[in-house]
Design an enzyme around this catalytic site. Structure first.
Site, short mmCIF file in Angstrom:
data_model
loop_
_atom_site.label_atom_id
_atom_site.label_comp_id
_atom_site.label_asym_id
_atom_site.label_seq_id
_atom_site.Cartn_x
_atom_site.Cartn_y
_atom_site.Cartn_z
N TYR A 141 0.82 -1.22 0.00
CA TYR A 141 0.00 0.00 0.00
C TYR A 141 0.85 1.27 0.00
O TYR A 141 0.37 2.34 -0.33
CB TYR A 141 -0.95 0.03 1.21
N LYS A 191 2.92 -15.35 1.72
CA LYS A 191 2.83 -16.05 0.44
C LYS A 191 4.27 -16.34 0.02
O LYS A 191 4.75 -15.91 -1.03
CB LYS A 191 2.07 -15.15 -0.57
N ASP A 224 -3.62 -17.99 0.96
CA ASP A 224 -4.78 -18.62 0.31
C ASP A 224 -5.35 -19.70 1.22
O ASP A 224 -6.57 -19.81 1.42
CB ASP A 224 -4.42 -19.17 -1.08
N ASP A 248 -5.63 -6.65 5.65
CA ASP A 248 -6.83 -5.89 5.26
C ASP A 248 -7.94 -6.86 4.88
O ASP A 248 -9.08 -6.76 5.33
CB ASP A 248 -6.43 -5.01 4.05
N ASP A 252 -11.24 -8.38 7.57
CA ASP A 252 -12.65 -8.17 7.21
C ASP A 252 -13.38 -9.50 7.12
O ASP A 252 -14.54 -9.63 7.53
CB ASP A 252 -12.78 -7.44 5.87
#
Ligand code: NAD
Length: 370
Positions: A141, A191, A224, A248, A252
């Site tokens: 980000y 990852k 994943d 993020d 959620d």
């Protein structure tokens, strides 16, 4: 003990929910025999209206002086046409940046009384209590270079996933500390099979654990798989730590397992300097302009954020437990605001919910004292 809690009520339902959380904090101060001062400052749309800036210099000054900050929410349709640089959301990004709030703590707790509101089966969700620690000021980000350039006859968009070892070490320590205060288990999500930056992430988290927290059981999981496991069997997790973007998304996802936005607290912590850590506590929800000013918003997310403030900024974990127990009692008694009520249930307003929690706190505090 005397502490200063800066209130930033903000926009929309912000002032309504912050005022209930303030009442709860004031009551805790009374019971605990400590003094909390509650100065207020503007942030977001209301700050823009007053000063022309969504994050005025006076607010920054007060934020730096405070022991902890409690924020409502910012934004709303009134300010949507403004230039991006003075939009209310810039106030929120600004305060996170200025205070160096690099660690975002997002608990996903399912109160028994609301377990049936989840989209998952009761047995997977009842008793759920996960803490997601998200890196908040680095990663893709913020990485440079970023942008869109023209190559040949087409445009190419690009961003950069970048983490310094020091950034990984400090977030790893926050998560490992958290695991130490809870159940000695941490899962780091990355990852590493595809992204070198997260291969480094995995290596550094492991290194910090081995050197400084040998008692913590650390596991690593690809993002994943983690997203799949969160909906398959969320109770396998206790504390999770991950990068800005993965956090993020996963926070959620975990949050919605528990039902409503009106129930979700959060904390954002900075570095510890001279024994003091900058810390901002806020509900996960926004300013809910559709219900603002009606006295019907659910104040529980903000009250639970206040409980986090007691636990993480003031080392008043016992009082945080009591506030959480009071919320659980009120829900078990069937009290509901509109966002969490079932079809047959009657909704109560913001103030009535605050009153009920204060009353329950009186009972839980008396029991704890006995
Ligand atoms: P929102 O969270 O404000 O509202 C989404 C839905 O949830 C609405 O229907 C709202 O009524 C409901 N809701 C949210 N909180 C509730 C509560 N405590 N009690 C009962 N119902 C509640 O999200 P949105 O509508 O996408 O955004 C509205 C504004 O808030 C926008 O300007 C957005 O930029 C801003 N926003 C701010 C923050 C923040 O300050 N941290 C976060 C998200 C959105």
């Amino acid at each position: 003990m005397q502490k200063t809690i800066l209130l930033l009520p903000g926009d929309g339902i912000g002032p309504e929910v912050v005022s209930e959380a303030k009442r709860v904090l004031a009551k805790v101060a009374d019971y605990a025999g400590v003094t909390f001062d509650f100065p207020e400052a503007h942030l977001g749309g209301v700050a823009y209206d007053e000063t022309g800036s969504p994050f005025p210099a006076e607010t920054l000054e007060q934020a730096k002086a405070a022991d902890a900050i409690l924020l409502g929410a910012v934004g709303g349709p009134k300010w949507e046409a403004l230039d991006y640089s003075v939009r209310p959301e810039r106030g929120l990004l600004g305060i996170r940046k200025e205070l160096g709030l690099f660690a975002n703590l997002r608990p996903a707790i399912c109160f028994d009384a609301l377990a049936d509101a989840s989209s998952l089966k009761h047995e997977h969700i009842a008793g759920l209590d996960i803490m997601i620690v998200r890196e908040l000021t680095g990663g893709i980000y913020f990485g440079e270079p970023r942008g869109v350039r023209v190559e040949g006859n087409e445009r190419v968009g690009f961003n950069t996933l970048v983490y310094k070892e020091s950034e990984i070490e400090r977030i790893a320590r926050v998560a490992l500390d958290m695991a130490q205060k809870r159940n000695q288990r941490l899962c780091s999500v990355d990852k590493a099979n595809v992204l070198e930056a997260t291969e480094l992430w995995r290596e550094v988290v492991q290194k910090v654990r081995d050197a400084e927290y040998p008692d913590i059981e650390l596991s690593h999981m690809y993002v994943d798989n983690a997203s799949m496991q969160l909906v398959r069997n969320p109770k396998q997790f206790d504390v999770m730590v991950t990068t800005n973007m993965f956090g993020d998304i996963l926070s959620d996802c975990a949050a919605m397992l528990t039902g409503s936005l009106g129930m979700l607290p959060s904390a954002s912590l900075g570095a510890e300097i001279n024994g003091k850590r900058a810390a901002l506590y806020e509900p996960v929800h926004g300013s809910a302009p559709d219900i603002a000013g009606q006295g019907i918003a659910n104040p529980i997310a903000t009250i639970l954020s206040a409980a986090m403030l007691l636990r993480y900024s003031f080392d008043m974990g016992d009082w945080a437990d009591q506030v959480e127990a009071a919320v659980a009692k009120v829900l078990a008694d069937g009290k509901r605001t509109g966002d969490i009520k079932g079809k047959a249930e009657k909704a109560i307003g913001t103030r009535e919910m605050g009153d009920a929690i204060l009353e329950a706190l009186e009972t839980t505090a008396a029991q704890a004292a006995a």
